[in-house]
Each structure stands twice: as C-alpha cells, then as structure tokens.
Design a protein around this motif. Structure first.
Motif, PDB file in Angstrom:
ATOM      1  N   LEU A   1      -5.021  -3.849  -3.563  1.00 39.75           N
ATOM      2  CA  LEU A   1      -4.963  -3.325  -2.194  1.00 39.75           C
ATOM      3  C   LEU A   1      -5.281  -1.841  -2.294  1.00 39.75           C
ATOM      4  O   LEU A   1      -4.724  -1.148  -3.144  1.00 39.75           O
ATOM      5  CB  LEU A   1      -3.563  -3.513  -1.606  1.00 39.75           C
ATOM      6  CG  LEU A   1      -2.948  -4.906  -1.708  1.00 39.75           C
ATOM      7  CD1 LEU A   1      -1.513  -4.895  -1.206  1.00 39.75           C
ATOM      8  CD2 LEU A   1      -3.783  -5.902  -0.935  1.00 39.75           C
TER       9      LEU A   1
ATOM     10  N   ASP B   1     -10.622  -2.185  -2.774  1.00 43.81           N
ATOM     11  CA  ASP B   1      -9.827  -3.099  -1.966  1.00 43.81           C
ATOM     12  C   ASP B   1     -10.366  -4.528  -2.071  1.00 43.81           C
ATOM     13  O   ASP B   1     -11.561  -4.770  -1.929  1.00 43.81           O
ATOM     14  CB  ASP B   1      -9.824  -2.646  -0.504  1.00 43.81           C
ATOM     15  CG  ASP B   1      -8.853  -3.438   0.335  1.00 43.81           C
ATOM     16  OD1 ASP B   1      -7.666  -3.532  -0.066  1.00 43.81           O
ATOM     17  OD2 ASP B   1      -9.259  -3.982   1.376  1.00 43.81           O
TER      18      ASP B   1
ATOM     19  N   LEU C   1       0.842  -1.195   0.000  1.00 41.49           N
ATOM     20  CA  LEU C   1       0.000   0.000   0.000  1.00 41.49           C
ATOM     21  C   LEU C   1       0.878   1.246   0.000  1.00 41.49           C
ATOM     22  O   LEU C   1       1.810   1.373   0.804  1.00 41.49           O
ATOM     23  CB  LEU C   1      -0.891  -0.027   1.237  1.00 41.49           C
ATOM     24  CG  LEU C   1      -2.188   0.752   1.200  1.00 41.49           C
ATOM     25  CD1 LEU C   1      -3.092   0.277   0.059  1.00 41.49           C
ATOM     26  CD2 LEU C   1      -2.913   0.620   2.522  1.00 41.49           C
TER      27      LEU C   1
ATOM     28  N   ARG D   1      -1.360  -7.467  -4.817  1.00 37.87           N
ATOM     29  CA  ARG D   1      -0.820  -8.762  -4.387  1.00 37.87           C
ATOM     30  C   ARG D   1      -0.917  -9.666  -5.610  1.00 37.87           C
ATOM     31  O   ARG D   1      -1.999 -10.099  -5.989  1.00 37.87           O
ATOM     32  CB  ARG D   1      -1.609  -9.342  -3.227  1.00 37.87           C
ATOM     33  CG  ARG D   1      -1.075 -10.677  -2.721  1.00 37.87           C
ATOM     34  CD  ARG D   1      -1.894 -11.227  -1.552  1.00 37.87           C
ATOM     35  NE  ARG D   1      -2.077 -10.261  -0.487  1.00 37.87           N
ATOM     36  CZ  ARG D   1      -1.216 -10.032   0.512  1.00 37.87           C
ATOM     37  NH1 ARG D   1      -0.100 -10.722   0.564  1.00 37.87           N
ATOM     38  NH2 ARG D   1      -1.477  -9.135   1.439  1.00 37.87           N
TER      39      ARG D   1
END
Length: 122
Positions: free
Chosen positions: A65, A72, A46, A93
């Motif tokens: 993220l 999110d 982040l 991710r």
C-alpha cells in the motif's frame, strides 16, 4: 545461546509485532533493525515515518500500500526489498500465510512505547 526477542505492539496495529534484532535497545531517531511480523491477512495501514526505511521480505507475501503510484498494489514475497523515503505513505496487506520482514530504519520505535508513526486518515 538462545534468547527471545522482546516484542513491541502499537495499539493501532493489531496483529503486528516488532522485535529488536540482537536484543539491542530501541530508540526513536537512532538507526535500528527490527523484525516485523504480521498475522495472516493482517494489514499495516497506510502511514508515514520521519525517517527512511528499507524492508526486506523474509517470509509470506503481501500487497504494498503506498501513496507512490509506482509501488501501490505491487506484490512482494521473500527476496524483495521495499524502500520508502521519510514522509512517503506506505503499508502492507499480508497474504494468507502472513508476512515477516526486517526493517532497517532511522528509529521508528522506542522501547518506552513511543513510535514514529503517523497513520493516514481513514
């Protein structure tokens, strides 16, 4: 003609490389297009930038993220565009196949090694 793009790495982003498209010079605060690659299961933590960024997923997949609850946890793969305004926390991710995307942004990396990136507190 075939040429290899110059790769840039940020010390806080292991497994992430950023290459200038068309071998153009990279300057902070100037519009740029960069190819970003993330190793399999790698993480872009982040973070925020002082400029907007549009990210076009071209290969692999990832979980977004973000400090924006609407984004999110969303899954993205080729064909998705992810847009974040300046100051909005975001990251990825990567899945087991890694992740590649083209980022069109207002200048987040400079060829001198400076970066417009503020990592979120761990």
């Amino acid at each position: 003609m075939i040429s290899r793009l110059q790769s840039h790495q940020h010390p806080a982003l292991p497994g992430v490389s950023v290459c200038a498209m068309n071998n153009k010079s990279l300057r902070l605060g100037q519009s740029q297009e960069v190819l970003v690659t993330v190793v399999p299961d790698g993480i872009i933590p982040l973070h925020t930038h002082a400029c907007d960024a549009d990210m076009y997923i071209v290969s692999g997949d990832a979980i977004v993220l973000s400090t924006d609850q609407n984004d999110d946890g969303q899954a993205v793969s080729p064909g998705y565009c992810v847009r974040f305004a300046a100051g909005v926390g975001h990251g990825f991710r990567a899945g087991p196949g890694g992740l590649s995307f083209v980022s069109r942004n207002g200048g987040i990396v400079d060829e001198t090694g400076e970066w417009d990136i503020q990592l979120a507190a761990a």
